[in-house]
Design a protein around this motif. Structure first.
Motif, PDB file in Angstrom:
ATOM      1  N   SER A   1     -11.158  36.771  30.354  1.00  0.00           N
ATOM      2  CA  SER A   1     -10.169  36.060  29.539  1.00  0.00           C
ATOM      3  C   SER A   1     -10.624  35.981  28.084  1.00  0.00           C
ATOM      4  O   SER A   1      -9.794  36.039  27.170  1.00  0.00           O
ATOM      5  CB  SER A   1      -9.869  34.666  30.115  1.00  0.00           C
TER       6      SER A   1
ATOM      7  N   GLU B   1      -3.152  33.748  26.075  1.00  0.00           N
ATOM      8  CA  GLU B   1      -4.515  34.170  26.435  1.00  0.00           C
ATOM      9  C   GLU B   1      -5.513  33.027  26.270  1.00  0.00           C
ATOM     10  O   GLU B   1      -6.434  32.870  27.076  1.00  0.00           O
ATOM     11  CB  GLU B   1      -4.946  35.381  25.621  1.00  0.00           C
TER      12      GLU B   1
ATOM     13  N   ARG C   1      -5.166  30.847  29.343  1.00  0.00           N
ATOM     14  CA  ARG C   1      -5.863  31.421  30.500  1.00  0.00           C
ATOM     15  C   ARG C   1      -7.372  31.197  30.353  1.00  0.00           C
ATOM     16  O   ARG C   1      -8.065  30.877  31.310  1.00  0.00           O
ATOM     17  CB  ARG C   1      -5.555  32.903  30.618  1.00  0.00           C
TER      18      ARG C   1
END
Length: 131
Positions: free
Chosen positions: A33, A92, A95
């Motif tokens: 990630s 992102e 996450r």
């Protein structure tokens, strides 16, 4: 609707994390990630072009005060994220936060406490905390 606390988010992650409960899985997903965040920022520069990167040597004037030093240092970023890139990077980062919370859960670390301790350290060290 107010934003959930870090503890509420950690509790939610604990309930949702089923497949990758192993610390090794979480460590690798966290690294993945991180790479995805970096890739999304890179794409904002290289594919979209909404932001530009102009990296140069950081110069510091030893006689400048803190505010002047901040202005001189700069960020190397020109422009502003478009809505699409902002959404992609935010997703992102979300996450990334998910897997950081999962790691904290597996190691019995409360992110609220981490934030408090880091804030206290910043307050205590002040300018000496600058990196």
């Amino acid at each position: 609707m107010s934003a959930p606390s870090l503890q509420a988010f950690q509790d939610q992650v604990s309930e949702l994390l089923l497949r990758h409960r192993s610390l090794l899985d979480v460590l690798s997903k966290n690294g993945q990630s991180n790479a995805s965040v970096n890739r999304a920022v890179t794409k904002a520069i290289t594919e979209c072009g909404c932001i530009e990167l102009h990296a140069t040597k950081q110069t510091f004037d030893m006689g400048a005060d803190l505010e002047q030093a901040k202005e001189l240092a700069g960020t190397h970023v020109d422009g502003h994220l478009c809505e699409n890139c902002r959404e992609a990077i935010s997703s992102e980062l979300g996450r990334n936060l998910f897997y950081m919370s999962a790691m904290a859960n597996l190691l019995d670390i409360q992110l609220d406490e981490v934030v408090v301790k880091e804030s206290q350290k910043c307050s205590t060290l002040g300018l000496f905390n600058l990196s």
